[in-house]
Design a protein around this motif. Structure first.
Motif, PDB file in Angstrom:
ATOM      1  N   ILE A  87      51.467  48.566  35.165  1.00 19.98           N
ATOM      2  CA  ILE A  87      50.010  48.620  35.303  1.00 19.98           C
ATOM      3  C   ILE A  87      49.573  50.075  35.447  1.00 19.98           C
ATOM      4  O   ILE A  87      49.903  50.722  36.431  1.00 19.98           O
ATOM      5  CB  ILE A  87      49.538  47.866  36.559  1.00 19.98           C
ATOM      6  CG1 ILE A  87      50.221  46.507  36.667  1.00 19.98           C
ATOM      7  CG2 ILE A  87      48.031  47.716  36.573  1.00 19.98           C
ATOM      8  CD1 ILE A  87      50.016  45.852  38.017  1.00 19.98           C
ATOM      9  N   ALA A  88      48.838  50.573  34.474  1.00 17.58           N
ATOM     10  CA  ALA A  88      48.290  51.929  34.565  1.00 17.58           C
ATOM     11  C   ALA A  88      46.870  51.805  35.114  1.00 17.58           C
ATOM     12  O   ALA A  88      45.886  51.957  34.383  1.00 17.58           O
ATOM     13  CB  ALA A  88      48.314  52.593  33.195  1.00 17.58           C
ATOM     14  N   PHE A  89      46.776  51.521  36.422  1.00 17.37           N
ATOM     15  CA  PHE A  89      45.479  51.176  37.012  1.00 17.37           C
ATOM     16  C   PHE A  89      44.464  52.321  36.922  1.00 17.37           C
ATOM     17  O   PHE A  89      43.261  52.109  36.999  1.00 17.37           O
ATOM     18  CB  PHE A  89      45.661  50.730  38.470  1.00 17.37           C
ATOM     19  CG  PHE A  89      45.991  51.847  39.427  1.00 17.37           C
ATOM     20  CD1 PHE A  89      44.982  52.505  40.104  1.00 17.37           C
ATOM     21  CD2 PHE A  89      47.303  52.248  39.635  1.00 17.37           C
ATOM     22  CE1 PHE A  89      45.277  53.540  40.975  1.00 17.37           C
ATOM     23  CE2 PHE A  89      47.604  53.278  40.502  1.00 17.37           C
ATOM     24  CZ  PHE A  89      46.593  53.929  41.175  1.00 17.37           C
ATOM     25  N   GLU A  90      44.952  53.538  36.724  1.00 15.46           N
ATOM     26  CA  GLU A  90      44.050  54.697  36.688  1.00 15.46           C
ATOM     27  C   GLU A  90      43.041  54.608  35.541  1.00 15.46           C
ATOM     28  O   GLU A  90      41.977  55.194  35.602  1.00 15.46           O
ATOM     29  CB  GLU A  90      44.846  56.005  36.521  1.00 15.46           C
ATOM     30  CG  GLU A  90      45.878  56.246  37.597  1.00 15.46           C
ATOM     31  CD  GLU A  90      47.239  55.618  37.284  1.00 15.46           C
ATOM     32  OE1 GLU A  90      47.309  54.802  36.346  1.00 15.46           O
ATOM     33  OE2 GLU A  90      48.199  55.922  37.998  1.00 15.46           O
ATOM     34  N   GLY A  91      43.388  53.863  34.473  1.00 12.76           N
ATOM     35  CA  GLY A  91      42.497  53.790  33.313  1.00 12.76           C
ATOM     36  C   GLY A  91      41.649  52.533  33.267  1.00 12.76           C
ATOM     37  O   GLY A  91      41.023  52.238  32.254  1.00 12.76           O
ATOM     38  N   CYS A  92      41.602  51.808  34.389  1.00 15.86           N
ATOM     39  CA  CYS A  92      40.873  50.536  34.421  1.00 15.86           C
ATOM     40  C   CYS A  92      39.369  50.741  34.252  1.00 15.86           C
ATOM     41  O   CYS A  92      38.772  51.607  34.880  1.00 15.86           O
ATOM     42  CB  CYS A  92      41.160  49.843  35.760  1.00 15.86           C
ATOM     43  SG  CYS A  92      40.173  48.369  36.031  1.00 15.86           S
ATOM     44  N   LEU A  93      38.764  49.920  33.409  1.00 13.53           N
ATOM     45  CA  LEU A  93      37.320  50.002  33.158  1.00 13.53           C
ATOM     46  C   LEU A  93      36.512  49.102  34.087  1.00 13.53           C
ATOM     47  O   LEU A  93      35.299  48.999  33.956  1.00 13.53           O
ATOM     48  CB  LEU A  93      37.029  49.619  31.698  1.00 13.53           C
ATOM     49  CG  LEU A  93      37.574  50.583  30.649  1.00 13.53           C
ATOM     50  CD1 LEU A  93      37.465  49.973  29.257  1.00 13.53           C
ATOM     51  CD2 LEU A  93      36.845  51.914  30.710  1.00 13.53           C
ATOM     52  N   GLU A  94      37.196  48.424  34.999  1.00  9.14           N
ATOM     53  CA  GLU A  94      36.557  47.563  36.008  1.00  9.14           C
ATOM     54  C   GLU A  94      35.680  46.487  35.387  1.00  9.14           C
ATOM     55  O   GLU A  94      34.628  46.132  35.907  1.00  9.14           O
ATOM     56  CB  GLU A  94      35.761  48.421  37.010  1.00  9.14           C
ATOM     57  CG  GLU A  94      36.646  49.419  37.754  1.00  9.14           C
ATOM     58  CD  GLU A  94      35.865  50.432  38.562  1.00  9.14           C
ATOM     59  OE1 GLU A  94      34.760  50.101  39.020  1.00  9.14           O
ATOM     60  OE2 GLU A  94      36.358  51.562  38.719  1.00  9.14           O
ATOM     61  N   CYS A  95      36.130  45.965  34.247  1.00  4.11           N
ATOM     62  CA  CYS A  95      35.335  44.952  33.543  1.00  4.11           C
ATOM     63  C   CYS A  95      35.518  43.557  34.134  1.00  4.11           C
ATOM     64  O   CYS A  95      34.706  42.672  33.917  1.00  4.11           O
ATOM     65  CB  CYS A  95      35.690  44.941  32.061  1.00  4.11           C
ATOM     66  SG  CYS A  95      37.341  44.301  31.729  1.00  4.11           S
ATOM     67  N   GLY A  96      36.606  43.331  34.867  1.00  7.99           N
ATOM     68  CA  GLY A  96      36.840  42.035  35.513  1.00  7.99           C
ATOM     69  C   GLY A  96      37.525  40.998  34.640  1.00  7.99           C
ATOM     70  O   GLY A  96      37.796  39.894  35.098  1.00  7.99           O
ATOM     71  N   THR A  97      37.831  41.337  33.401  1.00  3.53           N
ATOM     72  CA  THR A  97      38.445  40.361  32.493  1.00  3.53           C
ATOM     73  C   THR A  97      39.750  39.798  33.047  1.00  3.53           C
ATOM     74  O   THR A  97      40.018  38.603  32.951  1.00  3.53           O
ATOM     75  CB  THR A  97      38.721  41.018  31.120  1.00  3.53           C
ATOM     76  OG1 THR A  97      37.495  41.501  30.603  1.00  3.53           O
ATOM     77  CG2 THR A  97      39.358  40.033  30.147  1.00  3.53           C
ATOM     78  N   CYS A  98      40.556  40.644  33.651  1.00  2.00           N
ATOM     79  CA  CYS A  98      41.886  40.185  34.066  1.00  2.00           C
ATOM     80  C   CYS A  98      41.828  39.216  35.236  1.00  2.00           C
ATOM     81  O   CYS A  98      42.798  38.528  35.511  1.00  2.00           O
ATOM     82  CB  CYS A  98      42.794  41.374  34.375  1.00  2.00           C
ATOM     83  SG  CYS A  98      42.178  42.478  35.622  1.00  2.00           S
ATOM     84  N   ARG A  99      40.739  39.141  35.937  1.00  2.00           N
ATOM     85  CA  ARG A  99      40.694  38.138  37.007  1.00  2.00           C
ATOM     86  C   ARG A  99      39.785  36.959  36.646  1.00  2.00           C
ATOM     87  O   ARG A  99      39.609  36.044  37.413  1.00  2.00           O
ATOM     88  CB  ARG A  99      40.262  38.755  38.333  1.00  2.00           C
ATOM     89  CG  ARG A  99      38.815  39.102  38.461  1.00  2.00           C
ATOM     90  CD  ARG A  99      38.509  39.419  39.915  1.00  2.00           C
ATOM     91  NE  ARG A  99      37.165  39.893  40.073  1.00  2.00           N
ATOM     92  CZ  ARG A  99      36.709  40.420  41.174  1.00  2.00           C
ATOM     93  NH1 ARG A  99      37.494  40.563  42.208  1.00  2.00           N
ATOM     94  NH2 ARG A  99      35.476  40.813  41.243  1.00  2.00           N
ATOM     95  N   SER A 100      39.213  36.996  35.480  1.00  2.00           N
ATOM     96  CA  SER A 100      38.400  35.851  35.054  1.00  2.00           C
ATOM     97  C   SER A 100      38.878  35.364  33.695  1.00  2.00           C
ATOM     98  O   SER A 100      38.133  35.346  32.733  1.00  2.00           O
ATOM     99  CB  SER A 100      36.915  36.233  35.002  1.00  2.00           C
ATOM    100  OG  SER A 100      36.732  37.297  34.095  1.00  2.00           O
ATOM    101  N   GLY A 101      40.137  35.005  33.620  1.00  2.00           N
ATOM    102  CA  GLY A 101      40.660  34.422  32.393  1.00  2.00           C
ATOM    103  C   GLY A 101      41.636  35.300  31.641  1.00  2.00           C
ATOM    104  O   GLY A 101      42.303  34.832  30.731  1.00  2.00           O
ATOM    105  N   GLY A 102      41.732  36.558  32.002  1.00  2.00           N
ATOM    106  CA  GLY A 102      42.651  37.458  31.294  1.00  2.00           C
ATOM    107  C   GLY A 102      44.103  37.109  31.535  1.00  2.00           C
ATOM    108  O   GLY A 102      44.963  37.428  30.727  1.00  2.00           O
ATOM    109  N   CYS A 103      44.364  36.442  32.659  1.00  2.00           N
ATOM    110  CA  CYS A 103      45.722  35.964  32.954  1.00  2.00           C
ATOM    111  C   CYS A 103      45.643  34.466  33.216  1.00  2.00           C
ATOM    112  O   CYS A 103      45.120  34.039  34.252  1.00  2.00           O
ATOM    113  CB  CYS A 103      46.304  36.673  34.169  1.00  2.00           C
ATOM    114  SG  CYS A 103      47.860  35.911  34.698  1.00  2.00           S
ATOM    115  N   PRO A 104      46.161  33.647  32.324  1.00  2.00           N
ATOM    116  CA  PRO A 104      46.053  32.192  32.498  1.00  2.00           C
ATOM    117  C   PRO A 104      46.865  31.673  33.679  1.00  2.00           C
ATOM    118  O   PRO A 104      46.712  30.517  34.067  1.00  2.00           O
ATOM    119  CB  PRO A 104      46.583  31.634  31.177  1.00  2.00           C
ATOM    120  CG  PRO A 104      47.372  32.736  30.572  1.00  2.00           C
ATOM    121  CD  PRO A 104      46.827  34.011  31.081  1.00  2.00           C
TER     122      PRO A 104
END
Ligand code: SF4
Ligand code: SF4
Length: 124
Positions: A87-104
């Motif tokens: 996880i290269a968290f430094e480049g996160c765009l804070e869009c929220g996709t990964c906690r709302s369906g990005g990971c099933p």
């Protein structure tokens, strides 16, 4: 006539073969998404605001590594040799996709960076 010209004439080499391998000199079109993302600045916090809860799920259960496709910033990367997700968290765009369906498998814990850290938009 150079080897390159001879190959082009013979049809054994395309123009693309002579393009540089890396794209450091490439400038994206002014209004492309890539150009707009280039305006975004990051001030990374020391503490990661993204966490994969159980990496064995990534390794043993999740065949398609969805997060590596759904994250627009390509924060998640599957390392085939080590069989792990990074996880290269430094480049996160804070869009929220990964906690709302990005990971099933609901395997990602996402919070927002502390105030003053993370994403900083510039307009223009
Ligand atoms: S989508 Fe979820 S389970 Fe699959 S690799 Fe990413 S974090 Fe792991
Ligand atoms: S919040 Fe968006 S940019 Fe950040 S890791 Fe999740 S999907 Fe990627």
């Amino acid at each position: 006539m150079s080897d390159e010209e001879r190959d082009m004439e013979a049809g054994t080499r395309s123009r693309h073969d002579s393009l540089p391998i890396d794209n450091r000199d490439w400038t994206p079109p002014k209004h492309s998404v890539t150009a707009q993302l280039g305006l975004v600045k990051f001030k990374p916090d020391e503490d990661a605001h993204l966490l994969v809860k159980d990496k064995s799920v990534c390794r043993d259960t999740c065949r398609r590594k969805f997060c590596t496709h759904t994250c627009p910033a390509q924060v998640y990367r599957w390392e085939e040799e080590e069989k792990t997700i990074t996880i290269a968290f430094e480049g996160c765009l804070e869009c929220g996709t990964c906690r709302s369906g990005g990971c099933p498998y609901d395997n990602i814990e996402m919070s927002y960076p502390r105030g003053g850290f993370g994403l900083q938009y510039r307009f223009g």
